[in-house]
Design a protein around this motif. Sequence first.
Motif, PDB file in Angstrom:
ATOM      1  N   ALA A 120       9.226   4.083  -1.692  1.00 45.79           N
ATOM      2  CA  ALA A 120       9.754   4.601  -0.428  1.00 45.79           C
ATOM      3  C   ALA A 120       9.312   3.720   0.735  1.00 45.79           C
ATOM      4  O   ALA A 120      10.106   3.380   1.628  1.00 45.79           O
ATOM      5  CB  ALA A 120       9.284   6.040  -0.217  1.00 45.79           C
ATOM      6  N   GLU A 121       8.045   3.331   0.714  1.00 49.00           N
ATOM      7  CA  GLU A 121       7.516   2.446   1.755  1.00 49.00           C
ATOM      8  C   GLU A 121       8.190   1.084   1.699  1.00 49.00           C
ATOM      9  O   GLU A 121       8.577   0.511   2.730  1.00 49.00           O
ATOM     10  CB  GLU A 121       6.008   2.297   1.559  1.00 49.00           C
TER      11      GLU A 121
ATOM     12  N   GLN B  35       0.833  -1.196   0.000  1.00 53.20           N
ATOM     13  CA  GLN B  35       0.000   0.000   0.000  1.00 53.20           C
ATOM     14  C   GLN B  35       0.870   1.249   0.000  1.00 53.20           C
ATOM     15  O   GLN B  35       1.800   1.368   0.776  1.00 53.20           O
ATOM     16  CB  GLN B  35      -0.898   0.003   1.240  1.00 53.20           C
ATOM     17  N   ALA B  36       0.594   2.141  -0.914  1.00 52.56           N
ATOM     18  CA  ALA B  36       1.364   3.376  -0.997  1.00 52.56           C
ATOM     19  C   ALA B  36       1.020   4.284   0.164  1.00 52.56           C
ATOM     20  O   ALA B  36      -0.078   4.266   0.685  1.00 52.56           O
ATOM     21  CB  ALA B  36       1.078   4.084  -2.317  1.00 52.56           C
ATOM     22  N   ARG B  37       1.979   5.114   0.568  1.00 52.52           N
ATOM     23  CA  ARG B  37       1.692   6.085   1.607  1.00 52.52           C
ATOM     24  C   ARG B  37       1.842   7.479   1.020  1.00 52.52           C
ATOM     25  O   ARG B  37       2.474   7.685   0.004  1.00 52.52           O
ATOM     26  CB  ARG B  37       2.653   5.933   2.786  1.00 52.52           C
ATOM     27  N   LYS B  38       1.251   8.447   1.664  1.00 55.26           N
ATOM     28  CA  LYS B  38       1.272   9.802   1.167  1.00 55.26           C
ATOM     29  C   LYS B  38       2.677  10.375   1.282  1.00 55.26           C
ATOM     30  O   LYS B  38       3.354  10.190   2.290  1.00 55.26           O
ATOM     31  CB  LYS B  38       0.307  10.689   1.952  1.00 55.26           C
ATOM     32  N   HIS B  39       3.117  11.069   0.236  1.00 51.58           N
ATOM     33  CA  HIS B  39       4.432  11.687   0.325  1.00 51.58           C
ATOM     34  C   HIS B  39       4.318  12.977   1.119  1.00 51.58           C
ATOM     35  O   HIS B  39       3.277  13.595   1.209  1.00 51.58           O
ATOM     36  CB  HIS B  39       5.020  11.947  -1.067  1.00 51.58           C
TER      37      HIS B  39
ATOM     38  N   ASP C 293      15.924   7.104 -11.857  1.00 52.94           N
ATOM     39  CA  ASP C 293      16.494   7.829 -10.715  1.00 52.94           C
ATOM     40  C   ASP C 293      16.476   6.967  -9.452  1.00 52.94           C
ATOM     41  O   ASP C 293      17.451   6.919  -8.695  1.00 52.94           O
ATOM     42  CB  ASP C 293      15.684   9.101 -10.444  1.00 52.94           C
ATOM     43  N   ILE C 294      15.357   6.299  -9.237  1.00 51.62           N
ATOM     44  CA  ILE C 294      15.215   5.464  -8.034  1.00 51.62           C
ATOM     45  C   ILE C 294      16.096   4.227  -8.136  1.00 51.62           C
ATOM     46  O   ILE C 294      16.692   3.793  -7.152  1.00 51.62           O
ATOM     47  CB  ILE C 294      13.746   5.072  -7.830  1.00 51.62           C
TER      48      ILE C 294
ATOM     49  N   THR D 106       1.196  12.321 -13.713  1.00 58.08           N
ATOM     50  CA  THR D 106       2.195  12.830 -12.764  1.00 58.08           C
ATOM     51  C   THR D 106       1.848  12.384 -11.348  1.00 58.08           C
ATOM     52  O   THR D 106       2.723  12.015 -10.557  1.00 58.08           O
ATOM     53  CB  THR D 106       2.273  14.368 -12.825  1.00 58.08           C
ATOM     54  N   LYS D 107       0.554  12.378 -11.017  1.00 53.56           N
ATOM     55  CA  LYS D 107       0.126  11.886  -9.705  1.00 53.56           C
ATOM     56  C   LYS D 107       0.483  10.403  -9.554  1.00 53.56           C
ATOM     57  O   LYS D 107       0.894   9.958  -8.479  1.00 53.56           O
ATOM     58  CB  LYS D 107      -1.376  12.087  -9.528  1.00 53.56           C
ATOM     59  N   THR D 108       0.328   9.654 -10.632  1.00 49.33           N
ATOM     60  CA  THR D 108       0.657   8.229 -10.602  1.00 49.33           C
ATOM     61  C   THR D 108       2.161   8.041 -10.407  1.00 49.33           C
ATOM     62  O   THR D 108       2.597   7.131  -9.696  1.00 49.33           O
ATOM     63  CB  THR D 108       0.197   7.551 -11.909  1.00 49.33           C
ATOM     64  N   ARG D 109       2.958   8.901 -11.025  1.00 50.21           N
ATOM     65  CA  ARG D 109       4.412   8.837 -10.819  1.00 50.21           C
ATOM     66  C   ARG D 109       4.754   9.074  -9.344  1.00 50.21           C
ATOM     67  O   ARG D 109       5.598   8.392  -8.772  1.00 50.21           O
ATOM     68  CB  ARG D 109       5.118   9.879 -11.692  1.00 50.21           C
ATOM     69  N   HIS D 110       4.082  10.056  -8.737  1.00 46.49           N
ATOM     70  CA  HIS D 110       4.282  10.301  -7.303  1.00 46.49           C
ATOM     71  C   HIS D 110       3.912   9.051  -6.501  1.00 46.49           C
ATOM     72  O   HIS D 110       4.617   8.677  -5.561  1.00 46.49           O
ATOM     73  CB  HIS D 110       3.410  11.476  -6.835  1.00 46.49           C
ATOM     74  N   GLN D 111       2.823   8.411  -6.870  1.00 50.91           N
ATOM     75  CA  GLN D 111       2.375   7.224  -6.150  1.00 50.91           C
ATOM     76  C   GLN D 111       3.397   6.093  -6.232  1.00 50.91           C
ATOM     77  O   GLN D 111       3.589   5.351  -5.270  1.00 50.91           O
ATOM     78  CB  GLN D 111       1.025   6.768  -6.694  1.00 50.91           C
ATOM     79  N   LEU D 112       4.062   5.960  -7.377  1.00 49.12           N
ATOM     80  CA  LEU D 112       5.109   4.947  -7.491  1.00 49.12           C
ATOM     81  C   LEU D 112       6.250   5.262  -6.538  1.00 49.12           C
ATOM     82  O   LEU D 112       6.751   4.374  -5.839  1.00 49.12           O
ATOM     83  CB  LEU D 112       5.643   4.875  -8.917  1.00 49.12           C
ATOM     84  N   VAL D 113       6.672   6.527  -6.487  1.00 45.50           N
ATOM     85  CA  VAL D 113       7.764   6.904  -5.578  1.00 45.50           C
ATOM     86  C   VAL D 113       7.368   6.635  -4.131  1.00 45.50           C
ATOM     87  O   VAL D 113       8.144   6.108  -3.338  1.00 45.50           O
ATOM     88  CB  VAL D 113       8.160   8.383  -5.761  1.00 45.50           C
ATOM     89  N   GLU D 114       6.130   6.974  -3.780  1.00 42.85           N
ATOM     90  CA  GLU D 114       5.630   6.708  -2.430  1.00 42.85           C
ATOM     91  C   GLU D 114       5.671   5.215  -2.120  1.00 42.85           C
ATOM     92  O   GLU D 114       6.085   4.794  -1.035  1.00 42.85           O
ATOM     93  CB  GLU D 114       4.186   7.213  -2.304  1.00 42.85           C
ATOM     94  N   ARG D 115       5.240   4.428  -3.076  1.00 39.20           N
ATOM     95  CA  ARG D 115       5.181   2.976  -2.904  1.00 39.20           C
ATOM     96  C   ARG D 115       6.587   2.405  -2.694  1.00 39.20           C
ATOM     97  O   ARG D 115       6.816   1.574  -1.804  1.00 39.20           O
ATOM     98  CB  ARG D 115       4.529   2.349  -4.135  1.00 39.20           C
TER      99      ARG D 115
END
Length: 283
Positions: free
Chosen positions: A272-273, A18-22, A110-111, A261-270
């Motif tokens: 990160a978790e 589950q993704a978390r909020k950045h 990048d990740i 772009t929101k989906t890209r953020h969600q991947l980074v959040e995911r």
Amino acid sequence: MINRINFLGQVQANTDLQARKHTKVESEPDSFSLSPEGKKAQSIRKAKERIIEELKKTGNEYGFTISENGEILEETQGNEKSCTVDSRKITPNAILLHGHPIATPLSSGDIAILLATDAKSQEAITQDGRFSRLTKKAPIKLSEGYAKLYHIFEKELCLMALDKLGVDYTLNNEDVAQMGRDYVYSQTGKDMSDMTVEEVFKELNRYGIQTDCSSQEIFDQLKEYMFMQFLTEPQKYDKEHNAIMENKQRIEEFLDSEEGTKTRHQLVERLAERYNMDYETNL
């Protein structure tokens, strides 16, 4: 770095968590002191100034690798889409910084370079000073290497896009029945193209393949029987891969949109978790 879809090899997606909020943060003030951290802070400030200067002047990426004590280990000129990093120059707890001509979060590449090396953090900076940054909470260096991690993360991003687009890529009984038809034909030359799923499954039972189980379990059995087919055509029965390639243009258009772009953020959040990192951004 904004990476395009490029699936030339078969990869497996990681387990979805589950993704978390950045964390949304304000732009950081550029300041440093004469403390032991002063040299590092000064190097970061000057690197960001140079990155922003290049973005405003040419629209190209520019990157830095800075050591834990503030030494500039590498300074790289990129283009409008990417900026290379020499992993051999990345020392433990190094900081990676580069520009993003378009205000998008950290990319799959990048990740991947962050997690494939001993770097401490990776940050993408826009020409107005906004940023997207991942920082490891504890040292971690994944064994898969950059190339494999990039494909894993990019595939995961594409599957997230397909979810938003309403494209189904889950394995079902018709998929494995088609595999079964191909297998029987390769063994006997028998054409089963007109057979129903139930008829194909009965035929597979004669070969010792259990079909009173999930589609994935049938697939796994057939994969063992069809060793040569998978060796010569590894992606033929990869439904996720094929769904991505069939919808490549739609995925690219979606990822270039505001919702993308929101989906890209969600991947980074995911990620990160998943890998115990902090994600901060003011994009």
